[in-house]
Structures are given as C-alpha cells and as structure tokens.
Write a protein that holds these residues in place. Sequence first.
Motif, PDB file in Angstrom:
ATOM      1  N   TYR A  14      -8.483  -1.423  -7.281  1.00 35.66           N
ATOM      2  CA  TYR A  14      -8.442  -1.694  -5.844  1.00 35.66           C
ATOM      3  C   TYR A  14      -9.835  -2.033  -5.322  1.00 35.66           C
ATOM      4  N   SER A  32      -7.863 -14.009   0.222  1.00 33.96           N
ATOM      5  CA  SER A  32      -7.500 -12.611   0.411  1.00 33.96           C
ATOM      6  C   SER A  32      -6.167 -12.287  -0.248  1.00 33.96           C
ATOM      7  N   ASN A  92       0.815  -1.218   0.000  1.00 30.05           N
ATOM      8  CA  ASN A  92       0.000   0.000   0.000  1.00 30.05           C
ATOM      9  C   ASN A  92       0.847   1.265   0.000  1.00 30.05           C
ATOM     10  N   ASP A 144      -9.867  -5.830  -3.868  1.00 32.02           N
ATOM     11  CA  ASP A 144      -9.508  -5.863  -2.449  1.00 32.02           C
ATOM     12  C   ASP A 144     -10.741  -5.619  -1.576  1.00 32.02           C
ATOM     13  N   ILE A 146      -5.110  -9.847  -3.661  1.00 28.45           N
ATOM     14  CA  ILE A 146      -4.052  -8.852  -3.735  1.00 28.45           C
ATOM     15  C   ILE A 146      -3.119  -9.145  -4.907  1.00 28.45           C
TER      16      ILE A 146
END
Length: 363
Positions: free
Chosen positions: A294, A230, A54, A298, A234
């Motif tokens: 994003y 998860s 990030n 995410d 990403i």
Amino acid sequence: MNVSSNALSEQRLAEFKRIIEGYLLSIVCICGLLGNALTCIILSSRFMRTSITNIYIFALSCASSCVLIGFLLTHGIRSTFHAEVFYGWIFTRIFPIHLTCLLIQIYLTAAVALDRFILICLPFRSQKWRSPKRAIFVIICISLFSIIYCIPFWFEFTLIKEDNRTMIRISPFGSNRLFRLLMRKYLYFIFVFLLPLSIILVCKILIIKTLYSIRRRKRLLRTTSKQNHSSNAINFLLLSIVFVFLVTQLPYFIFNVLYSWLGNRLMTNLLARQYLAINNLLSVINASSTFILYAFFDKKFREVSEYFLFCQPLPANFDARHGAMRALSQNIILPKRKSTNSIHRCSSNTANNITDMTKKNLF
C-alpha cells in the motif's frame, strides 16, 4: 546406526526450524503486526474508509493480523525458546482459530480480486454489485463460512499424558476415516485449494487482459491524466497483493494437497518438514505485505500515513483532489421528459459516456 542417523536428522531439523520458524518468522510476524495495525488505523480514517476496496483491505489486514498472532504463538515461540510445554498447552486452542483466520484470509484475497474484476471488466454492473453494504455483507458471509467449515478441526487433536509429559495426539474423531477423507482430502481440495485459487487466477488474468487493452487504446489516443495514474496505481496495488498471495501460498497449497493424500508418512521425511517450515515463513510474509505494498503504490495512503505518523498536515486540496473521481460519476442525470426515441438516444449516449469515463478512470 539407524538410531544415530535419526537423532542427527532431528538435530538438523531443530536447528533449521530455530532459524527459519524461530528468528526469521518471529521478526516478520512482529513487523507485520505493526504494519497491519497501521494499515487498519489509516484505512479506518475518514479519508480512506469511503472506498469499497479499502473495506476489503481493512478486513484482510485484520484477518492477516490474527494469522500472524497464531504463527507467533505456536511456531515462533516454540522454535525460538524450545517451549514445548507452552506449545502443547496452547496448540489445541490456537490451531482451529488459526486455521479459520487462514481460510478467511484466502477468501478475502479472492474477494479483492473479484471486486476489482467487476470494477474493471464489468463497469456497467459495478454500481449495482459494488457498495459498502454489499462489501460488509460479503465479509460477514466469508467469516461465517470459514467458522462453520473449521468447526470439525476443533476436535481433530487432543492432549494425553505420557510419562508425566503432555503430548499432542490425533483424537479418535480426527483419525476417523470419514474425517480424513472429507476434511483433509476432498473438501480441502475443493473449498480451500481449487475454488479460491481458480477465482484468483481467472480474475487476475482477465483484469490484466482488460487493462492491457485499455492501455493500448490510450496509447493510440495519446490521452493521459493524473486520475489515470492514480487509478493505475490502485490496480497495480491489488494485482501485487494477489501476486504475492499466489507466490507465497501456492507452495503451501501443494504441501497440504500432498499431506491430504499421503498423511503422516509425509512428515517422516526430513526435506518435507523443512519445506513446511519454509512454507510457514512464506505465509507470514504474505500476511505482512499489505502495508508495504500500500505504501509503495498508493500516494493517498502515503499522505494519510504521514499525517498520522508524523503529524504532517495534508495538502490543501486533498479532499477535492481525491473526491473528483466520485464527483464525475454523479454529474450524469437523465432528462425527465422525453419521447421514446429521445430517451433511447439519451440513454445510449449516457451509457457510452459512462463507459468512456469508467475506462478513462481505470488508466
């Protein structure tokens, strides 16, 4: 006859650029600036700023915002309102800054690909090479390199007055043969085209190859988990950012390589100038895509976005759920006193556990 055909070509080009670089480019720029601003706000929150990835995306969003502002002030306003006077006044000030931000954006995309390559393909070295301080150091180095590299472009163009009109012309420094050979041909091909594109392509291929082998192994073992999904999201997010960059920037790179070899002769061709306008629109799309990608991939980013935009409370187990992966990597402690063989066996078992856990968390 030739004069009338040239005038017709210029009129067609002006209409084409008014649609592509005027309306479409301006709309995408405004939407992209809003999306990048939201991305920066969300990634700077305490829920998101702990991730090294990030940090790179935050810097990439800032650089992309500067790129969008540059396109909007030059191409967007000029093509929409025919603001030639404004364009002539602002071009020599905006162009070098815009070029610097474009170079920072290119190398930050390469840094994102390289960072994910280290995490996925070199899991043993990821803790040594990946840290927030190292990420900030890399971003600073990329920014300094881009600023230094683009210093000569501040002197490439100049403003002259002809018939009470201010015109943009290549300066004597910009028309110098050494400048054209180095900055517009050889150094551009190496540092702006070949080097970052090679890093991005090699990292992308190796990441996809490693993820495919891990996924194949998982199918054989029939093991899945929420953490795997998860981390998988990403990985797809970062690969999609790199993919969009390649799709939108490769035509621009090809045009710049052709321009470095052919020079101003290329700009006399109507199709080449239309191709350049489309490339500018593609660059704007690339700079505006981070927020959409994003939000699509995410889940954590979507939850934090809803928290900021709609004042919706976060789930009760939000911190615990997203901090579980960090806690797993901190629970492995080597015993203090063991014999040499015991230490060797313990280190090997621990290394194997780290490898298994790292690969498990990747998918």
